[in-house]
Design a protein around this motif. Sequence first.
Motif, PDB file in Angstrom:
ATOM      1  N   ASP A 271       0.772  -1.212   0.173  1.00 43.59           N
ATOM      2  CA  ASP A 271      -0.046   0.043   0.036  1.00 43.59           C
ATOM      3  C   ASP A 271       0.923   1.259   0.064  1.00 43.59           C
ATOM      4  O   ASP A 271       1.552   1.351   0.910  1.00 43.59           O
TER       5      ASP A 271
ATOM      6  N   ALA B 232      -2.193   3.996  -5.211  1.00 42.96           N
ATOM      7  CA  ALA B 232      -3.048   3.122  -4.118  1.00 42.96           C
ATOM      8  C   ALA B 232      -2.830   1.798  -4.324  1.00 42.96           C
ATOM      9  O   ALA B 232      -1.910   1.096  -5.174  1.00 42.96           O
ATOM     10  N   ARG B 233      -3.134   0.917  -3.185  1.00 38.91           N
ATOM     11  CA  ARG B 233      -3.059  -0.297  -2.993  1.00 38.91           C
ATOM     12  C   ARG B 233      -3.339  -1.231  -4.403  1.00 38.91           C
ATOM     13  O   ARG B 233      -2.630  -1.937  -5.017  1.00 38.91           O
ATOM     14  N   GLN B 234      -4.579  -0.553  -5.033  1.00 41.72           N
ATOM     15  CA  GLN B 234      -4.831  -1.284  -6.176  1.00 41.72           C
ATOM     16  C   GLN B 234      -4.017  -1.176  -7.218  1.00 41.72           C
ATOM     17  O   GLN B 234      -3.848  -2.144  -8.028  1.00 41.72           O
ATOM     18  N   HIS B 235      -3.334  -0.049  -7.438  1.00 39.80           N
ATOM     19  CA  HIS B 235      -2.517   0.136  -8.383  1.00 39.80           C
ATOM     20  C   HIS B 235      -1.264  -0.625  -8.244  1.00 39.80           C
ATOM     21  O   HIS B 235      -1.000  -1.245  -9.344  1.00 39.80           O
TER      22      HIS B 235
ATOM     23  N   ASN C  77      -2.508  -4.089  -9.235  1.00 33.97           N
ATOM     24  CA  ASN C  77      -2.828  -4.468 -10.603  1.00 33.97           C
ATOM     25  C   ASN C  77      -1.284  -4.380 -11.331  1.00 33.97           C
ATOM     26  O   ASN C  77      -1.177  -5.131 -12.351  1.00 33.97           O
TER      27      ASN C  77
ATOM     28  N   PRO D 180     -13.374  -6.647   0.288  1.00 33.52           N
ATOM     29  CA  PRO D 180     -13.871  -7.518  -0.577  1.00 33.52           C
ATOM     30  C   PRO D 180     -13.192  -7.311  -2.065  1.00 33.52           C
ATOM     31  O   PRO D 180     -13.280  -8.336  -2.895  1.00 33.52           O
ATOM     32  N   GLN D 181     -12.658  -5.975  -2.434  1.00 32.07           N
ATOM     33  CA  GLN D 181     -12.306  -6.047  -3.878  1.00 32.07           C
ATOM     34  C   GLN D 181     -11.038  -6.835  -4.206  1.00 32.07           C
ATOM     35  O   GLN D 181     -10.778  -7.102  -5.389  1.00 32.07           O
ATOM     36  N   TYR D 182     -10.416  -7.247  -3.115  1.00 34.69           N
ATOM     37  CA  TYR D 182      -9.174  -7.973  -3.253  1.00 34.69           C
ATOM     38  C   TYR D 182      -9.444  -9.557  -3.170  1.00 34.69           C
ATOM     39  O   TYR D 182      -8.563 -10.371  -3.507  1.00 34.69           O
ATOM     40  N   ALA D 183     -10.435  -9.778  -2.587  1.00 34.31           N
ATOM     41  CA  ALA D 183     -10.739 -11.304  -2.374  1.00 34.31           C
ATOM     42  C   ALA D 183     -10.767 -12.086  -3.495  1.00 34.31           C
ATOM     43  O   ALA D 183     -11.453 -11.673  -4.422  1.00 34.31           O
ATOM     44  N   ARG D 184      -9.777 -13.301  -3.549  1.00 32.85           N
ATOM     45  CA  ARG D 184      -9.718 -14.128  -4.603  1.00 32.85           C
ATOM     46  C   ARG D 184     -10.099 -15.687  -3.954  1.00 32.85           C
ATOM     47  O   ARG D 184      -8.997 -16.088  -3.761  1.00 32.85           O
ATOM     48  N   SER D 185     -11.175 -16.038  -4.025  1.00 32.27           N
ATOM     49  CA  SER D 185     -11.564 -17.188  -3.356  1.00 32.27           C
ATOM     50  C   SER D 185     -11.488 -18.235  -4.171  1.00 32.27           C
ATOM     51  O   SER D 185     -11.552 -19.370  -3.815  1.00 32.27           O
ATOM     52  N   ASP D 186     -11.446 -17.890  -5.492  1.00 37.21           N
ATOM     53  CA  ASP D 186     -11.166 -19.075  -6.621  1.00 37.21           C
ATOM     54  C   ASP D 186      -9.975 -18.972  -7.483  1.00 37.21           C
ATOM     55  O   ASP D 186      -9.960 -19.236  -8.600  1.00 37.21           O
TER      56      ASP D 186
ATOM     57  N   SER E 195     -17.656 -24.438   1.589  1.00 32.50           N
ATOM     58  CA  SER E 195     -18.629 -23.708   1.414  1.00 32.50           C
ATOM     59  C   SER E 195     -19.872 -24.031   0.684  1.00 32.50           C
ATOM     60  O   SER E 195     -20.883 -23.645   0.889  1.00 32.50           O
TER      61      SER E 195
END
Lengths: 310, 423
Positions: free
Chosen positions: A145, A162-165, A168, A256-262, A275
């Motif tokens: 971050d 930002a962290r998202q940058h 990405n 939640p925008q970073y969650a990668r459960s799959d 689940s």
Amino acid sequence: MNKTSQAGTIQVPKDRMKRRRRQQRRGLVASYLFVLPYLCLLLMFGVIPVIYAFGMSFFDTISGVFWGITNYKMAFQDYRLEEAIYNIIGFVALWVSVTIIVVTGLSLMLDILSRRVATTIRTIYFLPGAITSSAIVVLWLFLVDPLVSPFQAVFHMFGWEARQHVVNGLGMVSLFAIMSFFAHSGGWIIVMGGALSGLSREVMEASRVDGANLWQQAVYVKLPMIWKSVALMGILTLAGGLQIFVEPQLMGMAGPQYARSDWSVNQLAFQYAFSMGDFGISAALSTMLITVSVTIALILIFATKFYQVK
Amino acid sequence: MTRLPETIFGCFGALSMSLFASASQAQTQITVWSDTARISTFEAYDAAHPDIDLELLTVDKDELVTKLQLAMRAKADVPDVIFMSSSNHPAQLSTRRTDYLADISDVVSQDIFDGFLPNANSVCSLNGGILCLRNDVAHLVMWYDKPLMDELGVEMPETWEEFEQLGADLTARGEGYFLGSGVQPDIVIGMLGASGCEIGFPVDGAENTLRIDLSTEPCLRMAGLIDRMLENGSLLRFGTSEPGLITQASAGKIVMSIGPTWFGEYVMKPNYKIPEGHLTAAMPLRWADEDKPVAWSWGGGNFGYWKETKYPEIASDIITWATTQEDHLINAVTMPAYEQPSIAWGERVNNDPYYATNDVYDTMLAAAAYSSPHFASLGYDMRSAFGKTISASLSTDGKLVDLLSVYEKELTNAARLAGYKVE
């Protein structure tokens, strides 16, 4: 003719032969006894669960009906599987190659230093590995971050605000490879240090007398001699990499925008079992995953003649 | 003489057996899985019912389904009553694979159902049955900084159009004021849902059937608004709990934010450091050409019980008691879903000196009337689909309008995988 004459020449008294055989047998029994506790554990927590999962993968686990390869079909029909496979191939390729190159290189360089300095540096390298990988992920969520990271300046150079940058920009594959590299490479540097310190001094001395410089010593003398440790590192890193789970699973902690459960196949297997409650498809995925891991490991073991003793 | 020890033993045996018998007759053991916040509710029930012994176990939100799967598979230690922290739990726990929840539509009386706030139990209504009772409602309202808005000389918008205009006016000043997050999955989903965009609406009367269509006008209209507001900076490209937004909010630059009923108390007060006497709530927004707003929801918990429990009467009594009893709900952490205790709870909120006005609860109650009936419990996670397909792009420079089709595809796939028919 030949055989009988050879047998005749040995001429060992029968009772001495018997005694030796008995001794040998006793030694064998003792060694079996030593590995027995481990064998039991391996059987209980390694082999039997795999067989159990293999069996379960052919059943509808909800009503307990045998339904052949339906679970496998359903697993293959999962739209997320293909992407997850690409993800782990990318991750494994990157992580294994970086680990092999960087860890081997660092170890060879550390070997040149005086023993005390090298030990200190090795311990420092090991420190991140002493933290569990789940904690490493949390740590990394801060490190990537730009607002709180000590690498702010680097990120700003790339224009990442930002962290998202950062996520990405690096991509999930590289991000997880970096996380795993820092979590595990310290341990391997210590293993490599052990392998290098075990090399015979006479050989090193001889190569130096023959006029080999440090580079030549490292590449032409040391490297071929620690080749097996490098191969071991490769095999174990690969087996671990195929099972990647913690890193993507914990990404959701950043929001939640970073969650990668799959993201990985292992996660899909987890999701099916815990689940969605379908242990059958989960077992099918797990069976496929272990088949791939074991096959690749076997190929590597045979290709590198890993167990061959010179 | 030789008989004495036996006699003594016999006496003790009889005594202890009778004690044991009376104890087991007196108390019925019910196993309960709860989150930490709801433990006090169950303890209150336990204390009020001497004949029932609740065995409480705290289960983490993310582990509830996992643990339940294992317990049901092992056919051991399956809890009789559970608290579900996620709106998606009811759907996840009533599938062919995980058939846990009992249908209470014929067990709980109609009076009770009628006593809930409008559409509070929409997450519990699945395939014609009612599988749980809602503990707290969490519909989205508008949270705003009243003194700041007075200072800026602006009015609280009532429509989405006014909201956009206000954002444009404020950003034109170049003083860094903004109106919340434009990328937080729950908020963007909430805005789309409120606009009538079919992001996974259950189809009435058709079992396990959803309507997912993100190419319609309600979707495009809201997505366009979000894009324009992200473009001019009146909505930030940070999530509500990301440092980027928190820094600017703590600096007093956040004028308002769309947020659920718990947002003021648990996000804006502690994280954004909004000082006392600033924050208050307003009604959710509507489109200018529509006569009433729609409120989507973000969160809210539910009580349910095991369909194979040995004590269905007690279990249904527990969940009814937990959701309707005023005495303990008055101290609940979030807005109770049952109207009567909710009003009692709201007194406290209305009189809370932290808020700028004394009608915060009245607003939340009025907004509850517009709760969307389409806010449903689903067997897949809309938010993680959002994170997978939209977040990366929207948080940098992407346009939501361009991302809707990918999101629709992901939602459709996820829904089909979870066993839904998609129309």
